[in-house]
Design a protein around this motif. Structure first.
Motif, PDB file in Angstrom:
ATOM      1  N   ASP A  61      40.015  43.723  41.365  1.00 27.58           N
ATOM      2  CA  ASP A  61      39.348  43.203  40.167  1.00 27.58           C
ATOM      3  C   ASP A  61      40.181  42.093  39.541  1.00 27.58           C
ATOM      4  O   ASP A  61      39.652  41.070  39.102  1.00 27.58           O
ATOM      5  CB  ASP A  61      39.143  44.328  39.140  1.00 27.58           C
ATOM      6  CG  ASP A  61      38.120  45.344  39.612  1.00 27.58           C
ATOM      7  OD1 ASP A  61      37.362  45.035  40.556  1.00 27.58           O
ATOM      8  OD2 ASP A  61      38.072  46.452  39.034  1.00 27.58           O
ATOM      9  N   ALA A  62      41.501  42.325  39.507  1.00 24.37           N
ATOM     10  CA  ALA A  62      42.387  41.331  38.904  1.00 24.37           C
ATOM     11  C   ALA A  62      42.317  40.025  39.690  1.00 24.37           C
ATOM     12  O   ALA A  62      42.178  38.944  39.106  1.00 24.37           O
ATOM     13  CB  ALA A  62      43.821  41.852  38.859  1.00 24.37           C
ATOM     14  N   ALA A  63      42.393  40.118  41.005  1.00 25.76           N
ATOM     15  CA  ALA A  63      42.334  38.905  41.829  1.00 25.76           C
ATOM     16  C   ALA A  63      41.013  38.178  41.595  1.00 25.76           C
ATOM     17  O   ALA A  63      40.975  36.964  41.405  1.00 25.76           O
ATOM     18  CB  ALA A  63      42.493  39.261  43.299  1.00 25.76           C
ATOM     19  N   ASN A  64      39.926  38.941  41.560  1.00 23.33           N
ATOM     20  CA  ASN A  64      38.600  38.370  41.290  1.00 23.33           C
ATOM     21  C   ASN A  64      38.582  37.647  39.957  1.00 23.33           C
ATOM     22  O   ASN A  64      38.106  36.531  39.844  1.00 23.33           O
ATOM     23  CB  ASN A  64      37.565  39.486  41.201  1.00 23.33           C
ATOM     24  CG  ASN A  64      36.890  39.750  42.537  1.00 23.33           C
ATOM     25  OD1 ASN A  64      36.239  40.749  42.705  1.00 23.33           O
ATOM     26  ND2 ASN A  64      37.039  38.849  43.471  1.00 23.33           N
ATOM     27  N   SER A  65      39.104  38.329  38.946  1.00 27.40           N
ATOM     28  CA  SER A  65      39.021  37.764  37.599  1.00 27.40           C
ATOM     29  C   SER A  65      39.857  36.493  37.503  1.00 27.40           C
ATOM     30  O   SER A  65      39.605  35.638  36.674  1.00 27.40           O
ATOM     31  CB  SER A  65      39.477  38.776  36.558  1.00 27.40           C
ATOM     32  OG  SER A  65      40.884  38.900  36.568  1.00 27.40           O
ATOM     33  N   LEU A  66      40.862  36.377  38.358  1.00 28.67           N
ATOM     34  CA  LEU A  66      41.712  35.188  38.308  1.00 28.67           C
ATOM     35  C   LEU A  66      41.128  34.037  39.117  1.00 28.67           C
ATOM     36  O   LEU A  66      41.720  32.966  39.181  1.00 28.67           O
ATOM     37  CB  LEU A  66      43.112  35.534  38.812  1.00 28.67           C
ATOM     38  CG  LEU A  66      43.909  36.437  37.856  1.00 28.67           C
ATOM     39  CD1 LEU A  66      45.105  37.047  38.547  1.00 28.67           C
ATOM     40  CD2 LEU A  66      44.343  35.660  36.625  1.00 28.67           C
ATOM     41  N   GLY A  67      39.980  34.271  39.741  1.00 28.45           N
ATOM     42  CA  GLY A  67      39.292  33.164  40.402  1.00 28.45           C
ATOM     43  C   GLY A  67      39.175  33.277  41.908  1.00 28.45           C
ATOM     44  O   GLY A  67      38.615  32.394  42.546  1.00 28.45           O
ATOM     45  N   ALA A  68      39.727  34.338  42.497  1.00 29.48           N
ATOM     46  CA  ALA A  68      39.616  34.484  43.947  1.00 29.48           C
ATOM     47  C   ALA A  68      38.249  35.070  44.279  1.00 29.48           C
ATOM     48  O   ALA A  68      37.847  36.071  43.687  1.00 29.48           O
ATOM     49  CB  ALA A  68      40.715  35.400  44.470  1.00 29.48           C
ATOM     50  N   ASN A  69      37.537  34.447  45.228  1.00 28.20           N
ATOM     51  CA  ASN A  69      36.249  35.022  45.609  1.00 28.20           C
ATOM     52  C   ASN A  69      36.501  36.244  46.495  1.00 28.20           C
ATOM     53  O   ASN A  69      37.647  36.510  46.866  1.00 28.20           O
ATOM     54  CB  ASN A  69      35.364  33.964  46.277  1.00 28.20           C
ATOM     55  CG  ASN A  69      35.915  33.498  47.612  1.00 28.20           C
ATOM     56  OD1 ASN A  69      36.587  34.251  48.314  1.00 28.20           O
ATOM     57  ND2 ASN A  69      35.647  32.252  47.959  1.00 28.20           N
TER      58      ASN A  69
END
Ligand SMILES: Nc1ncnc2c1ncn2[C@@H]1O[C@H](COP(=O)(O)OP(=O)(O)OP(=O)(O)O)[C@@H](O)[C@H]1O
Ligand SMILES: [Mg+2]
Lengths: 290, 360
Positions: free
Chosen positions: A187-195
Motif C-alpha cells: 500500500d505504501a509503495a502504491n501510495s508513493l506512486g508505484a503502479n
C-alpha cells in the motif's frame, strides 16, 4: 546463582541429546564408513579389502562418463528448479492473497500430493503420456495423430516428473515468505506512486526472495539426488548421478566406487547448501517446512 | 479558504455490514482534521477510502474539486503514514525516503536535495545509510513521515501513527508532527482514538460513532459544547443530568435542576435544533467544584450540598465522586484547592456558563 546459570546453559543440550545421538548414529557414523570405504579396494568376488588407495577417486574424477552424468544431473536439477520457481511463484502468490477459509482449503490442496507415494505419483505419468496413455488416446480420437507417439523416457519427462514432485516444496516455501510481507508495504509503495507492476518488482519480489531461495535449494538438492524419477520416466541414457551410485553398489557390488560417487554428489550438493546458507541462513528452510 | 477534500455521501459496506453510513465531510485546504472515535467506528475505513485503498460503495470523493473515485491510488499524490510505519525493510533509509520521487521524474540532484531536506525536517539527517531495522520505533516513525511528505502530497493521511510509541515519546512526537504540518501547510487527516492527541493537534475534530459523524467542530467546540451525550462522554469526564428547560429560542433559556434549583443558560450553550422542554445538562467534571459547606460560592455559581463518596488522587488533580440528592456527580479539582476526605459534607458549585444543554 552460578549453578543455575550453568544448568540453564546445559538445558538445551540435554533436550537436544536424543536428536543429536540419533543423527550421530544414523548420519555421521555411516558417513564415516563411506569415507573410509572410498579408500578401500574391491575384491574380485565383490567384497572389500581394507587399504589406502586413491584408485577409486582417480577413476571417478578422471573418467568423462562420471563427469558428464554429474553435469547433466546438475543441469536437470537446475532446469527443474527454475521451472518450479516460474510455475510455483504465481500459485504461492495466489494462495498468500486468498482470504479466510479459501486459503486454508488451498493450502490443504497443496499438501494433498504428500499423501500419495511419490513413486505412485511419478508412475501416473505413464498412464498419461504412455503409448496407450490418456494423451495419446485423446490425440488419436480427435485425429491429430494416426498412431501413438512415444512421449516417455527422455530427459523432458524426467524433468516433468521432478517438477511434479518438487513443485509443492517451492510453493510452500514461497508462500511462507509472501504471507509474511506486511500488506501495508505494498500500500505504501502504491501510495508513493508505484503502479502495481512496479510495486511487485520493487517490494513484493525482493521481500519474497528468502522463500524463493529456500524453495530453490530444496528443489535443487532433492532433484539432483533423485533416483526414482529417472528410473521410471527416463530412457537408458537419462541416468542421473544417484542411479550411478545404485549401479555401482547394488549391481556391481563395488562399494568403494559407490562410496566415492556418493561423496562426489555430497560435495556438490553441500556446496550449493553452503552457498545458500552464506546468503540466506538455513533458518528460512525450517520456516518453510514447519 | 478552499476545500482540499470533499466526501459526498460516501458509504462503505462489507457484505451486509455497513461500516460507514452516508457521510459528508469537507476538509479545508491546509487544515489539520482528526477522525476521532472508539474502536470499530469506521475511522480507518474512512481514511482508506480517501487514500484510495478502499472503494466507497456509494458516494463521491473529491480532492481539490476533482472526483477521484476512479483514480488509482498511485496517481492520487497522497502521503500516507501507516500505523506499522511500513518502511521497506530491504531498502536503506535514503532509498525509502526517495522512493516516491522515483516515480515523479525528479532529477537526480534534486532527489538528494529533497530527501536531505525531508530528513532534516524530521530531525534525522544522518541515518540515510542505515536500514529500517537499525532505527528505533520513534525514528522509524519520523522516517515514515519524511517519506510521505517528500513527495509534496495534496493530502497527508495518518492512521494512528503514534499509537505504537511509548507515552512520553508520543507526546513529543505529536508536538513535532503538528509543527511540521504547520510549517508545510499540508492538508492533514489524522486518525486516532486518543482524545488527548485529537484535542492537542487538530484544527477540526470529527467525532465518529458506529460509522456516523456525531459532531464536527474545533477542539474547543467538541470539548465544551458537545452536540450529543456520546460526545460528552467520549471526551473527558462529564456529568449528565436530567433538566427541564423553558424559553427555547429566546436569548436565555431557563433550566431547572432538582438539586441546584433554577438558573439560566445562554442559547449559545444549546446546540442548534437541540432545544426542548426536557433534556440533559452536560457539565464537565473539571467545571464542578467542591468547597466547605460554610464557604461562599463565587457569584453567579449555582450550588448544592452533597457527600463525598470516593476520592481518586490523580497527582496534579483529585477526582471526587459526590452524592448530590440522588445524582452521583464527578468533580475533578486541582490539588491546589482544599482537599476533602471520603464521607465529608461539601458544597458543590458551578458556573452555568460552563454547561451545555442537550435536547432529548
Ligand atoms: N475488510 C473488512 N471486512 C469486513 N468488515 C470490516 C473490514 N474492514 C473493517 N471492517 C469493519 O468495519 C468497522 C470499522 O472498521 P475500522 O477499521 O474503520 O474501525 P476503526 O474506527 O479504524 O477502529 P480502530 O480504532 O480499532 O482501528 C469495524 O466494525 C470492522 O470490523
Ligand atoms: Mg483503525
Amino acid at each position: 546463582m552460578a549453578t543455575i546459570e550453568q544448568s540453564e546453559k546445559r538445558a538445551p543440550w540435554v533436550l537436544l541429546s536424543p536428536a543429536l545421538v540419533t543423527i550421530a548414529l544414523l548420519l555421521v557414523v555411516p558417513l564415516m564408513f563411506i569415507v573410509v570405504y572410498s579408500f578401500w579396494l574391491r575384491t574380485s568376488v565383490g567384497g572389500v579389502e581394507a587399504a589406502f588407495s586413491l584408485a577409486n577417486w582417480q577413476e571417478a574424477l578422471t573418467d568423462r562418463f562420471y563427469r558428464d552424468i554429474l553435469i547433466s544431473t546438475v543441469r536437470i536439477a537446475a532446469i527443474t528448479t527454475i521451472l518450479c520457481a516460474i510455475i510455483g511463484y504465481p500459485v504461492a502468490y495466489f494462495v498468500a492473497r486468498a482470504r479466510g477459509v479459501n486459503r486454508g482449503f488451498l493450502l490443504l490442496l497443496l499438501m494433498l500430493p504428500f499423501w500419495v507415494s511419490y513413486i505412485i505419483r511419478t508412475m501416473s505419468w505413464i498412464n498419461i503420456l504412455g503409448v496407450s496413455g490418456a494423451l495419446n488416446s485423446l490425440l488419436l480420437a480427435i485425429g491429430v495423430i494416426d498412431e501413438p507417439i512415444q512421449m516417455l523416457y527422455n530427459e523432458v519427462t524426467v524433468i516433468l516428473g521432478l517438477v511434479h514432485f518438487l513443485l509443492p516444496f517451492m510453493i510452500l516455501n514461497t508462500y511462507v515468505s509472501l504471507d509474511g510481507i506486511d500488506r501495508a508495504l505494498e500500500d505504501a509503495a502504491n501510495s508513493l506512486g508505484a503502479n502495481p507492476m512496479q510495486t511487485f518488482w520493487e517490494v513484493t519480489l525482493p521481500l519474497s526472495v528468502p522463500g524463493l531461495a529456500a524453495g530453490a535449494v530444496l528443489c535443487f538438492v532433492l532433484g539432483a539426488g533423485t533416483y526414482i524419477t529417472p528410473v521410471i520416466l527416463g530412457g537408458p541414457t537419462d541416468a542421473m548421478f544417484a542411479n550411478l551410485v545404485f549401479e555401482a553398489i547394488i549391481t556391481q557390488l563395488d562399494w568403494p566406487l559407490g562410496a566415492v560417487l556418493s561423496l562426489m554428489l555430497l560435495v556438490v550438493l553441500g556446496a550449493v547448501v553452503l552457498t545458500y546458507n552464506r546468503f540466506m541462513g538455513l533458518g528460512q528452510i525450517a520456516k518453510g517446512i514447519g | 479558504m478552499s476545500t482540499a477534500v470533499t466526501l459526498n455521501n460516501i458509504v462503505k459496506r462489507f457484505g451486509t455490514f455497513t461500516a460507514v453510513h452516508p457521510l459528508d465531510l469537507e476538509i479545508e485546504q491546509g487544515s489539520f482534521l482528526t477522525l476521532l472515535g472508539p474502536s470499530g467506528c469506521g475511522k480507518t475505513t474512512t481514511l482508506r477510502m480517501i487514500a484510495g485503498l478502499l472503494d466507497p460503495t456509494e458516494g463521491d470523493i473529491l480532492v481539490k474539486g476533482q472526483r477521484v473515485n476512479t483514480v488509482p491510488i498511485h496517481k492520487r499524490n497522497l502521503g500516507i503514514v501507516f500505523q506499522s510505519y511500513a518502511l521497506f525493510p530491504h531498502k536503506t533509509i535514503f532509498e525509502n525516503v526517495a522512493f516516491g520521487l522515483k516515480y515523479r521524474n525528479v532529477p537526480k540532484a534534486q532527489v538528494e536535495e529533497k530527501v536531505k531536506a525531508a530528513m532534516e525536517l524530521v530531525q534525522l539527517p544522518n541515518v540515510g545509510d542505515r536500514y529500517p531495522s537499525q532505527l528505533s520505533g520513534g525514528q522509524q516513525q519520523r522516517i515514515a513521515l519524511a517519506r510521505a511528505i517528500v513527495i509534496e502530497p495534496d493530502v497527508l493521511l495518518l492512521d494512528e501513527p503514534l499509537s505504537a510509541l511509548d507515552a512520553n515519546l508520543r507526546e513529543d512526537m505529536r508536538v513535532e508532527l503538528k509543527n511540521i504540518q504547520e510549517k508545510l501547510g499540508v492538508t492533514t487527516v489524522f486518525v486516532t482514538h486518543d482524545q488527548g492527541e485529537a484535542l492537542a493537534m487538530s484544527d477540526n475534530i470529527v467525532v465518529m460513532r458506529d460509522g456516523r459523524i456525531e459532531q464536527v467542530g474545533s477542539p474547543w467546540d467538541v470539548y465544551n459544547r458537545p452536540a450529543s451525550e456520546f460526545v460528552a462522554q467520549f471526551l473527558g469526564a462529564s456529568n449528565l443530568m436530567d433538566v427541564r428547560a423553558e424559553g427555547a429560542g429566546a436569548e436565555k433559556v431557563a433550566v431547572e435542576l432538582p438539586q441546584f434549583g433554577k438558573f439560566e443558560v445562554d442559547t449559545t450553550q444549546v446546540p442548534k435544533g437541540n432545544a426542548s422542554a426536557k433534556g440533559k445538562l452536560v457539565l464537565r467534571a473539571e467545571k464542578l467544584q467542591l468547597s466547605d459547606t460554610a464557604a461562599k460560592a463565587p457569584t453567579g455559581h449555582v450550588t448544592a450540598n452533597g457527600t463525598v463518596e470516593a476520592v481518586d488522587y490523580l497527582g496534579q488533580s483529585v477526582r471526587y465522586f459526590v452524592h448530590v440528592g440522588d445524582e452521583k456527580l464527578q468533580a475533578i479539582n486541582t490539588v491546589g484547592q482544599a482537599l476533602f476526605d471520603q464521607g465529608a459534607q461539601v458544597q458543590v458549585h458551578f458556573d452555568p456558563q460552563n454547561c451545555t444543554l442537550l435536547g432529548d
